[in-house]
Structures are given as structure tokens and as C-alpha cells.
Design an enzyme around this catalytic site. Structure first.
Site, mmCIF file in Angstrom:
data_model
loop_
_atom_site.group_PDB
_atom_site.id
_atom_site.type_symbol
_atom_site.label_atom_id
_atom_site.label_comp_id
_atom_site.label_asym_id
_atom_site.label_seq_id
_atom_site.Cartn_x
_atom_site.Cartn_y
_atom_site.Cartn_z
ATOM 1 N N ASP A 57 0.845 -1.189 0.000
ATOM 2 C CA ASP A 57 0.000 0.000 0.000
ATOM 3 C C ASP A 57 0.879 1.236 0.000
ATOM 4 O O ASP A 57 1.873 1.299 0.722
ATOM 5 C CB ASP A 57 -0.882 -0.033 1.253
ATOM 6 C CG ASP A 57 -1.989 0.987 1.214
ATOM 7 O OD1 ASP A 57 -1.958 1.856 0.332
ATOM 8 O OD2 ASP A 57 -2.881 0.906 2.056
ATOM 9 N N ARG A 110 6.443 1.882 10.288
ATOM 10 C CA ARG A 110 6.198 3.166 9.628
ATOM 11 C C ARG A 110 7.375 4.092 9.964
ATOM 12 O O ARG A 110 7.390 4.766 11.005
ATOM 13 C CB ARG A 110 4.873 3.772 10.109
ATOM 14 C CG ARG A 110 3.660 2.899 9.814
ATOM 15 C CD ARG A 110 3.090 3.137 8.430
ATOM 16 N NE ARG A 110 2.027 2.181 8.117
ATOM 17 C CZ ARG A 110 0.751 2.336 8.458
ATOM 18 N NH1 ARG A 110 0.382 3.414 9.130
ATOM 19 N NH2 ARG A 110 -0.151 1.440 8.116
ATOM 20 N N GLN A 125 -2.191 -4.094 14.415
ATOM 21 C CA GLN A 125 -3.640 -3.990 14.324
ATOM 22 C C GLN A 125 -4.236 -5.304 13.836
ATOM 23 O O GLN A 125 -3.548 -6.164 13.294
ATOM 24 C CB GLN A 125 -4.047 -2.847 13.391
ATOM 25 C CG GLN A 125 -3.668 -3.021 11.936
ATOM 26 C CD GLN A 125 -4.077 -1.822 11.079
ATOM 27 O OE1 GLN A 125 -4.024 -0.682 11.525
ATOM 28 N NE2 GLN A 125 -4.484 -2.081 9.855
ATOM 29 N N ASP A 236 -13.962 6.467 9.532
ATOM 30 C CA ASP A 236 -13.116 6.230 10.700
ATOM 31 C C ASP A 236 -13.992 6.110 11.939
ATOM 32 O O ASP A 236 -14.930 6.902 12.127
ATOM 33 C CB ASP A 236 -12.135 7.381 10.909
ATOM 34 C CG ASP A 236 -11.049 7.427 9.844
ATOM 35 O OD1 ASP A 236 -10.835 6.397 9.171
ATOM 36 O OD2 ASP A 236 -10.429 8.496 9.684
ATOM 37 N N GLU A 249 -8.849 7.861 17.123
ATOM 38 C CA GLU A 249 -9.249 6.946 16.050
ATOM 39 C C GLU A 249 -8.857 5.519 16.415
ATOM 40 O O GLU A 249 -7.687 5.233 16.669
ATOM 41 C CB GLU A 249 -8.575 7.342 14.730
ATOM 42 C CG GLU A 249 -8.917 6.404 13.570
ATOM 43 C CD GLU A 249 -8.079 6.647 12.348
ATOM 44 O OE1 GLU A 249 -7.744 5.664 11.661
ATOM 45 O OE2 GLU A 249 -7.747 7.820 12.070
ATOM 46 N N SER A 252 -10.064 2.348 10.943
ATOM 47 C CA SER A 252 -10.348 2.896 9.619
ATOM 48 C C SER A 252 -10.866 1.740 8.776
ATOM 49 O O SER A 252 -10.267 0.655 8.773
ATOM 50 C CB SER A 252 -9.072 3.477 9.005
ATOM 51 O OG SER A 252 -9.289 3.872 7.670
#
Length: 335
Positions: A57, A110, A125, A236, A249, A252
Site C-alpha cells: 500500500d 512506519r 492492528q 473512521d 481513532e 479505519s
């Protein structure tokens, strides 16, 4: 934007041993309930993929992917940034029937994340994806799925409260639905972040829909990849987090792009270079099933339910030395 919250007079409700016990309890409880509610089967997922597959992605298109070489492989591998494309491809390869799906633990790195109280370089996640029919690509079906996930969240909150009574249940009975355009009309003078906080503080739990759709200023509420969520059918899941006075949040998700919306969105973001991507071609030529899916932050959920002031209190990662020292002075102990 880095947000490091140094909360005054903070003391963790749970000690270190209780925290570790609670993290496992939350993860085990939520995972089992989610699988049952959405009819999902747990599968193994990759930590890295080859760029030539087109399954990684690009997120917002600015994040640098982590690449490395593997002996005997002719191209460098990439740490997965999201499993959104891989999951849909896997549902086709594994021949899942309609109205069933998969979930998995997604772990990623990340490298360009702004490390703060809510963001880590380590992503953990639950990623899930479910096959639907074309007629179910509707706002009504999206809302129904969100409500199922929200009930799993509320059930987990009740169970962690029973196990650790010091952790009070705060989620409202129902989740509130609103689009980004409706939210903009409600708070036209506020920034997107301020709008989220205002609506969450009022409603407690909100599903903010149509992330990626352009607002009156010609910009979207927030960035969204052009080639996995349908911007008209996504959103979200946000909750008001009183401990830090923010909108947090937790998830998503959305109904995925079809053969029409993927072309429209790619053109709108001027990303025509994606058209030759094998995954994009599979969507355009309807070689992949129609799906709905999303990601639910494991550490975010634990942070919320255990009422922690920093995500590093529920996951072991790497942080700037000056942040560690500042947090420790405010009784925030990182794992």
C-alpha cells in the site's frame, strides 16, 4: 503533526503486571468476539511482500517503505504498509464464499511516523476483510457492519471493567454517524482535527464517513489512498478520550473500490501511474471479489480501554530519548 501529551498528576490506574495481563485479556477477548460477529476466519499474513506484486500500500503516497534484500530473491522485499490489497487478493485465492471473511494480525514499520503519544513506528492492528455482493455496496450495509464492530467494542469494555473494576466503562449505547461534509457544515471555522474532537466530545463515539471526498475548500477531510477504500463508502471509528481530551481513532474501514470507483479516484488524485499495477488491473477487470474491510488498532484499543496516557505504555517500541525523559517526569512509564 507531533502531539506529545504530558498530562499533569498522571498515575496509571493499573500497575505494570496488571497492565500486561489486561493487554492480553483485551486482545484475546476482542479478537474472538470480532471473528464471531463478522464470521471471520483467522489466517496468516505476510510481514513483507515483493513490490512487483502490487500488493503493498502506498498509504498517502509520501511514506517511505522499508526495503531489504533477501538471499536468492532478485528484487528487494518491502515491509507491508497495509494489508488492504493483500486481504482482498487472499479472499480470491483461498476461495472464501460470500458473507464470510478473514482476519489477521498485521504488524508493520512506519519509518516516517511522527512519534508521539498516539503514534509509533511499530504498527499492530487486526486487519479484516469480508466478501460481499455488489448490491451490498451501500451506506446501509457499511453502517450495519460498523454497528456490529461497535457492539464488540462495548462488550470488550464491559468485560475488562468486570476484570479490573477500576477501569470504568464510558462508551455510549450507540455510535453516531456523520459525513465529513456534514461535519464541515456543523463546524465550518474549525480544522478537521478540531471538528473530530468537538463531535466526539458531544457524542462519545462517532463513525465519520466519506474520508477522501473533497470538501468546500477543495481538500479532503483527511488523506485516503485512491485504490482500496471507496471514498463514498468508508469512514473512521472515533471515540472521545477524556484522559487526553482528544478524539481517538480506533479503526479505519470501508467498502472497497469497484471497477468504476477505482478509476475515478485514481484520476482525481492524478495517480494514473497506478493503472498498470497488477492489483488495480484485477479490480478493473473484476477478477477480485467485492469486499468490505478495515484495520483496528490493537495498541490504540488497549490504550483507550486501560486509560493510558501514551501508546508506549501498552506496546514496546522505540522513542526519542528526550521524550522518554519528559514522560518519565510525568509518571508515564514506557514499556
Amino acid at each position: 503533526m507531533k502531539r506529545l501529551f504530558l498530562k499533569e498528576n498522571y498515575n496509571s490506574i493499573l500497575n505494570l503486571e496488571e497492565t500486561e495481563q489486561a493487554i492480553k485479556f483485551v486482545k484475546d477477548t476482542f479478537e474472538k468476539s470480532l471473528a464471531k460477529a463478522l464470521q471471520l476466519t483467522r489466517v496468516s499474513a505476510p510481514l513483507f511482500v515483493l513490490p512487483s506484486t502490487g500488493l503493498n500500500d502506498e498509504l498517502n503516497g509520501t511514506e517511505r517503505r522499508v526495503r531489504f534484500e533477501i538471499k536468492g530473491i532478485n528484487e528487494p522485499a518491502e515491509i507491508i504498509q497495509s494489508l488492504a490489497k493483500w486481504k482482498r487478493n487472499a479472499l480470491a485465492r483461498y476461495h472464501f464464499p460470500v458473507d464470510s471473511g478473514l482476519y489477521t494480525d498485521m504488524n508493520a514499520i512506519r519509518r516516517d511516523e511522527d512519534l508521539d503519544s498516539l503514534h509509533s513506528a511499530y504498527v499492530d492492528q487486526w486487519d479484516w476483510e469480508k466478501i460481499i455482493i455488489k448490491e451490498e455496496r451501500t451506506t446501509e450495509y457499511l453502517k450495519k457492519t460498523v454497528e456490529q464492530i461497535y457492539q464488540v467494542l462495548k462488550s470488550t469494555e464491559r468485560k475488562i471493567h468486570r476484570k479490573f473494576p477500576k477501569l470504568k466503562a464510558v462508551l455510549p449505547k450507540n455510535i453516531y454517524f456523520i459525513t465529513t461534509k456534514e461535519l464541515e457544515a456543523l463546524y465550518p471555522e474549525l480544522t478537521p482535527y478540531e471538528r473530530e474532537k468537538s463531535i466526539c466530545k458531544e457524542k462519545g463515539a462517532v463513525f465519520l464517513m466519506q474520508i477522501g471526498v473533497l470538501l468546500s475548500n477543495g481538500k479532503p477531510h483527511d488523506g485516503r489512498a485512491s485504490d482500496y477504500d471507496d471514498w463514498e463508502l468508508n469512514g473512521d471509528l472515533l471515540v472521545y478520550y477524556e484522559e487526553l481530551d482528544i478524539a481517538l481513532e480506533l479503526s479505519s474501514m470501508g467498502i472497497r473500490v469497484d471497477e468504476n470507483s477505482i478509476i475515478k479516484q485514481i484520476k482525481e488524485k492524478h495517480e494514473e501511474h497506478k493503472m498498470d499495477n497488477p492489483y488495480v488491473q484485477d479490480v478493473i477487470h473484476i477478477r477480485l471479489p467485492y469486499t468490505i474491510g478495515g484495520g483496528i488498532g490493537q495498541s490504540r484499543l488497549c490504550m483507550f480501554l486501560l486509560k493510558k496516557a501514551h501508546i508506549g505504555e501498552v506496546q514496546s517500541a522505540i522513542w526519542p530519548k528526550e521524550d522518554i525523559e519528559s514522560l518519565l517526569k510525568n509518571n508515564i512509564f514506557l514499556l
